[in-house]
Design an enzyme around this catalytic site. Structure first.
Site, PDB file in Angstrom:
ATOM      1  N   ARG A  86      -0.722   7.211   6.831  1.00  8.21           N
ATOM      2  CA  ARG A  86      -0.479   7.172   5.380  1.00  8.21           C
ATOM      3  C   ARG A  86      -0.990   8.440   4.705  1.00  8.21           C
ATOM      4  O   ARG A  86      -0.523   8.839   3.661  1.00  8.21           O
ATOM      5  CB  ARG A  86      -1.225   5.989   4.745  1.00  8.21           C
ATOM      6  CG  ARG A  86      -0.683   4.637   5.080  1.00  8.21           C
ATOM      7  CD  ARG A  86      -1.331   3.599   4.162  1.00  8.21           C
ATOM      8  NE  ARG A  86      -1.237   2.252   4.698  1.00  8.21           N
ATOM      9  CZ  ARG A  86      -0.183   1.457   4.567  1.00  8.21           C
ATOM     10  NH1 ARG A  86       0.869   1.880   3.922  1.00  8.21           N
ATOM     11  NH2 ARG A  86      -0.180   0.243   5.066  1.00  8.21           N
ATOM     12  N   ASP A  95      14.730   0.027   2.070  1.00  6.03           N
ATOM     13  CA  ASP A  95      15.319   0.015   3.411  1.00  6.03           C
ATOM     14  C   ASP A  95      16.418  -1.057   3.438  1.00  6.03           C
ATOM     15  O   ASP A  95      17.546  -0.801   3.026  1.00  6.03           O
ATOM     16  CB  ASP A  95      14.169  -0.274   4.388  1.00  6.03           C
ATOM     17  CG  ASP A  95      14.567  -0.257   5.842  1.00  6.03           C
ATOM     18  OD1 ASP A  95      15.683   0.150   6.150  1.00  6.03           O
ATOM     19  OD2 ASP A  95      13.756  -0.665   6.704  1.00  6.03           O
ATOM     20  N   PHE A 121      12.699   5.684  11.230  1.00  4.23           N
ATOM     21  CA  PHE A 121      11.411   5.150  10.800  1.00  4.23           C
ATOM     22  C   PHE A 121      10.520   6.324  10.419  1.00  4.23           C
ATOM     23  O   PHE A 121      10.262   7.204  11.222  1.00  4.23           O
ATOM     24  CB  PHE A 121      10.759   4.303  11.902  1.00  4.23           C
ATOM     25  CG  PHE A 121       9.546   3.598  11.403  1.00  4.23           C
ATOM     26  CD1 PHE A 121       9.674   2.435  10.646  1.00  4.23           C
ATOM     27  CD2 PHE A 121       8.286   4.111  11.628  1.00  4.23           C
ATOM     28  CE1 PHE A 121       8.554   1.799  10.133  1.00  4.23           C
ATOM     29  CE2 PHE A 121       7.154   3.482  11.127  1.00  4.23           C
ATOM     30  CZ  PHE A 121       7.293   2.324  10.382  1.00  4.23           C
ATOM     31  N   VAL A 122      10.080   6.344   9.171  1.00  6.88           N
ATOM     32  CA  VAL A 122       9.313   7.493   8.668  1.00  6.88           C
ATOM     33  C   VAL A 122       7.879   7.100   8.346  1.00  6.88           C
ATOM     34  O   VAL A 122       7.587   5.933   8.057  1.00  6.88           O
ATOM     35  CB  VAL A 122       9.982   8.115   7.411  1.00  6.88           C
ATOM     36  CG1 VAL A 122      11.274   8.814   7.774  1.00  6.88           C
ATOM     37  CG2 VAL A 122      10.223   7.078   6.325  1.00  6.88           C
ATOM     38  N   LYS A 162       0.828  -1.203   0.000  1.00  8.24           N
ATOM     39  CA  LYS A 162       0.000   0.000   0.000  1.00  8.24           C
ATOM     40  C   LYS A 162       0.872   1.265   0.000  1.00  8.24           C
ATOM     41  O   LYS A 162       0.421   2.330  -0.359  1.00  8.24           O
ATOM     42  CB  LYS A 162      -0.897   0.025   1.256  1.00  8.24           C
ATOM     43  CG  LYS A 162      -1.855  -1.139   1.335  1.00  8.24           C
ATOM     44  CD  LYS A 162      -2.598  -1.080   2.702  1.00  8.24           C
ATOM     45  CE  LYS A 162      -3.454  -2.312   2.866  1.00  8.24           C
ATOM     46  NZ  LYS A 162      -4.044  -2.366   4.228  1.00  8.24           N
ATOM     47  N   GLY A 163       2.108   1.109   0.428  1.00  7.34           N
ATOM     48  CA  GLY A 163       2.961   2.260   0.723  1.00  7.34           C
ATOM     49  C   GLY A 163       3.208   3.232  -0.415  1.00  7.34           C
ATOM     50  O   GLY A 163       3.369   4.433  -0.189  1.00  7.34           O
ATOM     51  N   GLU A 200       8.173   1.871  -5.717  1.00  9.57           N
ATOM     52  CA  GLU A 200       8.153   1.547  -4.292  1.00  9.57           C
ATOM     53  C   GLU A 200       8.203   2.836  -3.473  1.00  9.57           C
ATOM     54  O   GLU A 200       8.743   3.851  -3.930  1.00  9.57           O
ATOM     55  CB  GLU A 200       9.392   0.703  -3.945  1.00  9.57           C
ATOM     56  CG  GLU A 200       9.104  -0.761  -3.720  1.00  9.57           C
ATOM     57  CD  GLU A 200       8.469  -1.048  -2.372  1.00  9.57           C
ATOM     58  OE1 GLU A 200       7.371  -0.525  -2.072  1.00  9.57           O
ATOM     59  OE2 GLU A 200       9.055  -1.828  -1.617  1.00  9.57           O
ATOM     60  N   ASP A 201       7.689   2.779  -2.253  1.00  2.00           N
ATOM     61  CA  ASP A 201       7.741   3.947  -1.372  1.00  2.00           C
ATOM     62  C   ASP A 201       9.152   4.186  -0.842  1.00  2.00           C
ATOM     63  O   ASP A 201       9.675   5.291  -0.879  1.00  2.00           O
ATOM     64  CB  ASP A 201       6.744   3.789  -0.201  1.00  2.00           C
ATOM     65  CG  ASP A 201       6.847   2.434   0.497  1.00  2.00           C
ATOM     66  OD1 ASP A 201       7.664   1.585   0.068  1.00  2.00           O
ATOM     67  OD2 ASP A 201       6.106   2.226   1.470  1.00  2.00           O
ATOM     68  N   LYS A 214      16.897   4.525   2.125  1.00  2.00           N
ATOM     69  CA  LYS A 214      17.598   4.446   3.425  1.00  2.00           C
ATOM     70  C   LYS A 214      18.856   3.637   3.194  1.00  2.00           C
ATOM     71  O   LYS A 214      18.957   2.473   3.597  1.00  2.00           O
ATOM     72  CB  LYS A 214      16.714   3.685   4.416  1.00  2.00           C
ATOM     73  CG  LYS A 214      16.044   4.503   5.466  1.00  2.00           C
ATOM     74  CD  LYS A 214      15.475   3.579   6.537  1.00  2.00           C
ATOM     75  CE  LYS A 214      14.073   3.949   6.913  1.00  2.00           C
ATOM     76  NZ  LYS A 214      13.479   3.055   7.919  1.00  2.00           N
ATOM     77  N   ASP A 217       3.261   4.024   6.531  1.00  2.00           N
ATOM     78  CA  ASP A 217       2.439   3.902   7.737  1.00  2.00           C
ATOM     79  C   ASP A 217       3.207   3.460   8.971  1.00  2.00           C
ATOM     80  O   ASP A 217       4.306   2.914   8.881  1.00  2.00           O
ATOM     81  CB  ASP A 217       1.327   2.874   7.502  1.00  2.00           C
ATOM     82  CG  ASP A 217       1.873   1.450   7.491  1.00  2.00           C
ATOM     83  OD1 ASP A 217       2.799   1.171   6.708  1.00  2.00           O
ATOM     84  OD2 ASP A 217       1.392   0.625   8.298  1.00  2.00           O
TER      85      ASP A 217
END
Ligand code: IMP
Length: 181
Positions: A171, A108, A158-159, A48-49, A104-105, A137, A165
Site C-alpha cells: 500500500r 473493478d 491486479f494492481v 483502506k485502499g 474509492e481506489d 478496470k 494492496d
C-alpha cells in the site's frame, strides 16, 4: 521477514508517482465543478485502499470539506471480488441534503460501487452524490455502473501501490504497479 508469492522485484510500474500527481490536479478541479460553488462537501474516504488517493485529492479542493472514513470488507486476503459486502465502522454524521463525494481506489467488478451508492442514497438521502475512483478496470465490470469521474482506465490486471494492496502489503508504494504473469 515475510515471504510473499508476489515479490517487489517482479513489480512493473503501470502509473508513475508523477502521473498520479498531475492527474489529481485536473480530477479535483473536475470533481469540484460537479458541486454547487462554495457549498461544503462531505468527502467519504473508503478505507483502506483509497486512503492515499483521498488524502492527496482533498489537498486540491477549494470548497470547504469535511472528511469521513468508512470501511468495507470485500476482498479479504484474496485477489478475487465477492458480492458479500459489508460496511464496517460506519459511523457517519447526518448527511441528509448534504453534498457527498465517495472516494474509492478502484472500480473493478462494480459490486462495491453499487453497494456504496445504494447505501448512501437509501440511508442518507444526500442532496448530491458523486462517486469517484482513481482507477477504472472497465473490462472487469459485472455490474452496470460507472464512476462519475475517475483518474485512469486500466486493463484487467491486479494492481498494487498508492493504497492498493496484495495480502495487506505494498500500500505504501508511491506509484501503481502490477505483477506480470
Ligand atoms: P469491486 O467491488 O470488484 O469493484 O472491487 C472494489 C474493491 O476491490 C476495491 O476497493 C479494492 O479494494 C479491491 N480491488 C479491486 N481490484 C483490485 C486490484 O487490482 N488491486 C487491489 N485491490 C483491488
Amino acid at each position: 521477514m515475510v515471504i510473499l508469492d508476489k515479490k517487489i522485484e517482479e513489480l512493473k510500474v503501470l502509473i508513475s508517482e508523477e502521473e498520479i500527481k498531475e492527474k489529481l490536479i485536473t480530477l479535483a478541479e473536475n470533481i469540484e465543478k460537479t458541486f454547487p460553488a462554495d457549498e461544503e462537501i462531505y468527502v467519504i474516504c473508503v478505507l483502506k485502499g483509497s486512503v492515499m488517493f483521498c488524502t492527496d485529492l482533498v489537498k486540491h479542493f477549494k470548497h470547504p470539506i469535511q472528511m469521513e472514513f468508512i470501511r468495507i470488507s470485500s476482498y479479504g486476503h484474496e485477489s478475487k471480488s465477492t458480492n458479500n459486502l459489508q460496511a464496517i465502522d460506519l459511523t457517519l454524521p447526518n448527511l441528509h441534503e448534504k453534498n457527498v463525494l465517495i472516494v474509492e481506489d478502484i472500480i473493478d467488478t462494480g459490486l462495491t460501487a453499487r453497494f456504496l451508492t445504494d447505501l448512501f442514497k437509501i440511508k442518507h438521502h444526500p442532496k448530491k452524490l458523486v462517486f469517484t475512483a482513481l482507477l477504472n478496470k472497465k473490462c472487469a465490470r459485472q455490474i452496470d455502473i460507472e464512476p462519475d469521474l475517475y483518474g485512469f482506465e486500466i486493463d484487467d490486471k491486479f494492481v498494487v501501490g498508492y493504497g492498493l494492496d496484495y495480502k495487506g502489503y505494498y500500500r505504501n508504494l508511491p506509484y501503481i504497479g502490477y505483477f506480470p504473469n
